[in-house]
Design an enzyme around this catalytic site. Sequence first.
Site, mmCIF file in Angstrom:
data_model
loop_
_atom_site.group_PDB
_atom_site.id
_atom_site.type_symbol
_atom_site.label_atom_id
_atom_site.label_comp_id
_atom_site.label_asym_id
_atom_site.label_seq_id
_atom_site.Cartn_x
_atom_site.Cartn_y
_atom_site.Cartn_z
ATOM 1 C CB CYS A 1 33.993 41.467 43.679
ATOM 2 S SG CYS A 1 32.826 42.060 42.448
ATOM 3 C CG HIS B 1 34.031 42.553 47.928
ATOM 4 N ND1 HIS B 1 33.315 42.852 46.791
ATOM 5 C CD2 HIS B 1 33.120 42.097 48.825
ATOM 6 C CE1 HIS B 1 32.035 42.595 46.987
ATOM 7 N NE2 HIS B 1 31.891 42.133 48.213
#
Length: 343
Positions: free
Chosen positions: A84, A138
């Site tokens: 991510c 993130h």
Amino acid sequence: MPTPASGRGFLWLGLVLSSVCVALGSETQANSTTDALNILLIIVDDLRPSLGCYGDKLVRSPNIDQLASHSLLFQNAFAQQAVCAPSRVSFLTGRRPDTTRLYDFNSYWRVHAGNFSTIPQYFKENGYVTMSVGKVFHPGITSNHTDDSPYSWSFPPYHPSSEKYENTKTCRGPDGELHANLLCPVDVVDVPEGTLPDKQSTEQAVQLLEKMKTSANPFFLAVGYHKPHIPFRYPKEFQKLYPLENITLAPDSEVPDGLPPVAYNPWMDIRQREDVQALNISVPYGPIPVDFQRKIRQSYFASVSYLDTQVGHLLSALDDLQLANSTIVAFTSDHGFLMRTNN
């Protein structure tokens, strides 16, 4: 599910978002901010191309498919990193992980690599109101615990309050008790706060669109959806779309002979879930039982359909507010998701 409007004039950009900054940069410089196009960037977590627009015959994704049918659909786009944080930093800065020096979750590029501008930062510096809803960067050190504020955003980013329950005991098991499971279809009225993170994100994004309708400045709105990231926590009615007898198994499920251990992912994050722990699967190569494989795939597809309805609500609001003709929509995932039996 909401029926998508038939006349949406959207541009759908897929994964290679660095091109957005280049293409739109010339336009924002050529025009004043009063006639510049708005930007709606939708980022989905762990979405593989299990969508009707990519030829999947099983998954029901009518809203995303409708968007794709009026858009530029990338057929050969790749994630820079299958994790991510580095993937998001890569496409939001337009720089490879070798440049951002981020391959995991442990550094902030502005400190450890370079003070690289982001796509929303570029728009902010060129007269746009930039807003973040849900998971865009993130969270954590990789975005300086601030989602890269104040550089990228005009206002503090929004995170849904129910997000904190994602990994808690909110999944009703066959025993009637609550568990922290991988597979977690829920009755939304029974979960804490009576809602789910992606529903809250859609509601917040719609409210921001309503406010921006009368703004003198164009907007850049990024909306990050959590599903279909694990745990598969979604409204239980979506599970009914995918009867287990219709769920096929992955065709390439075996660990290849001679596979170097460094190349294998023992999926430790999934093993931590209570329903997976109950299977007593050996580490690292123990296969998942066939019936549970089907349930994983069922819940992943159900999560995709749940996500699709949220995208539909968001795009319908864009239509209803008469913003569609003045808004470019970019839709992407940060990376895919492996659904093999052993990783």
